[in-house]
Write a protein that holds these residues in place. Structure first.
Motif, PDB file in Angstrom:
ATOM      1  N   LEU A   4     -24.718 -15.756   6.343  1.00 24.22           N
ATOM      2  CA  LEU A   4     -24.417 -16.802   5.362  1.00 24.22           C
ATOM      3  C   LEU A   4     -22.972 -17.283   5.513  1.00 24.22           C
ATOM      4  O   LEU A   4     -22.689 -18.477   5.405  1.00 24.22           O
ATOM      5  N   ARG A   5     -22.095 -16.363   5.758  1.00 22.58           N
ATOM      6  CA  ARG A   5     -20.675 -16.706   5.982  1.00 22.58           C
ATOM      7  C   ARG A   5     -20.540 -17.632   7.197  1.00 22.58           C
ATOM      8  O   ARG A   5     -19.853 -18.651   7.137  1.00 22.58           O
ATOM      9  N   THR A   6     -21.224 -17.272   8.270  1.00 21.22           N
ATOM     10  CA  THR A   6     -21.201 -18.098   9.481  1.00 21.22           C
ATOM     11  C   THR A   6     -21.801 -19.471   9.207  1.00 21.22           C
ATOM     12  O   THR A   6     -21.278 -20.489   9.669  1.00 21.22           O
ATOM     13  N   ALA A   7     -22.884 -19.511   8.436  1.00 19.77           N
ATOM     14  CA  ALA A   7     -23.532 -20.785   8.117  1.00 19.77           C
ATOM     15  C   ALA A   7     -22.608 -21.680   7.282  1.00 19.77           C
ATOM     16  O   ALA A   7     -22.558 -22.903   7.494  1.00 19.77           O
ATOM     17  N   ILE A   8     -21.865 -21.099   6.357  1.00 14.84           N
ATOM     18  CA  ILE A   8     -20.917 -21.894   5.557  1.00 14.84           C
ATOM     19  C   ILE A   8     -19.831 -22.474   6.462  1.00 14.84           C
ATOM     20  O   ILE A   8     -19.493 -23.659   6.369  1.00 14.84           O
ATOM     21  N   PHE A   9     -19.273 -21.657   7.357  1.00 17.09           N
ATOM     22  CA  PHE A   9     -18.275 -22.165   8.311  1.00 17.09           C
ATOM     23  C   PHE A   9     -18.858 -23.290   9.158  1.00 17.09           C
ATOM     24  O   PHE A   9     -18.193 -24.296   9.411  1.00 17.09           O
ATOM     25  N   ASP A  10     -20.102 -23.120   9.594  1.00 11.28           N
ATOM     26  CA  ASP A  10     -20.764 -24.145  10.404  1.00 11.28           C
ATOM     27  C   ASP A  10     -20.873 -25.462   9.634  1.00 11.28           C
ATOM     28  O   ASP A  10     -20.567 -26.531  10.163  1.00 11.28           O
ATOM     29  N   PHE A  11     -21.297 -25.392   8.378  1.00 10.80           N
ATOM     30  CA  PHE A  11     -21.395 -26.605   7.560  1.00 10.80           C
ATOM     31  C   PHE A  11     -20.019 -27.252   7.384  1.00 10.80           C
ATOM     32  O   PHE A  11     -19.897 -28.472   7.454  1.00 10.80           O
ATOM     33  N   CYS A  12     -18.997 -26.442   7.153  1.00 14.88           N
ATOM     34  CA  CYS A  12     -17.641 -26.980   7.003  1.00 14.88           C
ATOM     35  C   CYS A  12     -17.220 -27.729   8.272  1.00 14.88           C
ATOM     36  O   CYS A  12     -16.643 -28.820   8.186  1.00 14.88           O
ATOM     37  N   ASN A  13     -17.517 -27.154   9.424  1.00 12.81           N
ATOM     38  CA  ASN A  13     -17.160 -27.804  10.692  1.00 12.81           C
ATOM     39  C   ASN A  13     -17.929 -29.099  10.902  1.00 12.81           C
ATOM     40  O   ASN A  13     -17.370 -30.092  11.367  1.00 12.81           O
ATOM     41  N   ARG A  14     -19.198 -29.101  10.558  1.00 12.91           N
ATOM     42  CA  ARG A  14     -20.014 -30.299  10.761  1.00 12.91           C
ATOM     43  C   ARG A  14     -19.703 -31.391   9.745  1.00 12.91           C
ATOM     44  O   ARG A  14     -19.779 -32.568  10.069  1.00 12.91           O
ATOM     45  N   ARG A  15     -19.353 -31.019   8.545  1.00 13.05           N
ATOM     46  CA  ARG A  15     -19.109 -31.996   7.479  1.00 13.05           C
ATOM     47  C   ARG A  15     -17.678 -32.522   7.467  1.00 13.05           C
ATOM     48  O   ARG A  15     -17.384 -33.482   6.767  1.00 13.05           O
ATOM     49  N   LYS A  16     -16.796 -31.865   8.177  1.00 13.03           N
ATOM     50  CA  LYS A  16     -15.373 -32.232   8.213  1.00 13.03           C
ATOM     51  C   LYS A  16     -14.822 -32.294   6.792  1.00 13.03           C
ATOM     52  O   LYS A  16     -14.759 -31.292   6.130  1.00 13.03           O
ATOM     53  N   ALA A  17     -14.451 -33.468   6.317  1.00 15.15           N
ATOM     54  CA  ALA A  17     -13.798 -33.597   5.008  1.00 15.15           C
ATOM     55  C   ALA A  17     -14.800 -33.737   3.857  1.00 15.15           C
ATOM     56  O   ALA A  17     -14.401 -33.779   2.706  1.00 15.15           O
ATOM     57  N   LYS A  18     -16.082 -33.801   4.149  1.00 14.22           N
ATOM     58  CA  LYS A  18     -17.079 -33.988   3.090  1.00 14.22           C
ATOM     59  C   LYS A  18     -17.510 -32.648   2.505  1.00 14.22           C
ATOM     60  O   LYS A  18     -17.672 -31.674   3.217  1.00 14.22           O
ATOM     61  N   SER A  19     -17.705 -32.646   1.200  1.00 11.72           N
ATOM     62  CA  SER A  19     -18.163 -31.428   0.534  1.00 11.72           C
ATOM     63  C   SER A  19     -19.686 -31.349   0.594  1.00 11.72           C
ATOM     64  O   SER A  19     -20.368 -32.326   0.891  1.00 11.72           O
ATOM     65  N   PHE A  20     -20.202 -30.166   0.291  1.00 10.49           N
ATOM     66  CA  PHE A  20     -21.643 -29.963   0.291  1.00 10.49           C
ATOM     67  C   PHE A  20     -22.010 -28.903  -0.740  1.00 10.49           C
ATOM     68  O   PHE A  20     -21.178 -28.087  -1.145  1.00 10.49           O
ATOM     69  N   CYS A  21     -23.255 -28.925  -1.130  1.00 10.32           N
ATOM     70  CA  CYS A  21     -23.774 -27.970  -2.099  1.00 10.32           C
ATOM     71  C   CYS A  21     -24.189 -26.694  -1.371  1.00 10.32           C
ATOM     72  O   CYS A  21     -24.745 -26.761  -0.270  1.00 10.32           O
ATOM     73  N   PRO A  22     -23.940 -25.525  -1.965  1.00 15.12           N
ATOM     74  CA  PRO A  22     -24.370 -24.291  -1.315  1.00 15.12           C
ATOM     75  C   PRO A  22     -25.875 -24.266  -1.029  1.00 15.12           C
ATOM     76  O   PRO A  22     -26.325 -23.658  -0.069  1.00 15.12           O
ATOM     77  N   SER A  23     -26.651 -24.963  -1.857  1.00 12.39           N
ATOM     78  CA  SER A  23     -28.099 -24.977  -1.630  1.00 12.39           C
ATOM     79  C   SER A  23     -28.464 -25.654  -0.315  1.00 12.39           C
ATOM     80  O   SER A  23     -29.483 -25.323   0.292  1.00 12.39           O
TER      81      SER A  23
END
Length: 82
Positions: A4-23
Motif C-alpha cells: 500500500l505504501r508503494t502504491a501511494i508513492f506510485d500514485f503521487c508520482n503519476r499524479r504529480k501536483a494533483k491530489s487523489f482520494c485514498p480509495s
C-alpha cells in the motif's frame, strides 16, 4: 502494508501536483473488494503523512498529524525544491 505504501508513492508520482482520494489507490488494486482495504490504506496514509513523505488534506487544509481524520481526505505528494 508495504504494498500500500508503494502504491501511494506510485500514485503521487503519476499524479504529480494533483491530489487523489485514498480509495482510488485501493480501487485500482482490489476492484472487487476495495472497501475492505479502506482502513488499511488510511492507516498507511497517516503513517506516511506523519513521516513527512506525503501531504494529507481535508477541504484543502492539511489535517492534524496527531488525529486520524474523519470523512473524505485527499493525498498529494511533497513538492520537491527546484
Amino acid at each position: 502494508m508495504e504494498v500500500l505504501r508503494t502504491a501511494i508513492f506510485d500514485f503521487c508520482n503519476r499524479r504529480k501536483a494533483k491530489s487523489f482520494c485514498p480509495s482510488e489507490v485501493v480501487r485500482q488494486m482490489f476492484p472487487e473488494d476495495w472497501a475492505l482495504f479502506m482502513p488499511d490504506i488510511r492507516e498507511v496514509m497517516m503513517v506516511m503523512y506523519r513521516e513527512g513523505l506525503i501531504q494529507v488534506s481535508q477541504k484543502g487544509i492539511p489535517v492534524d498529524r496527531e488525529e486520524n481524520p474523519k470523512g473524505p481526505v485527499r493525498i498529494s505528494g511533497i513538492a520537491k525544491p527546484k
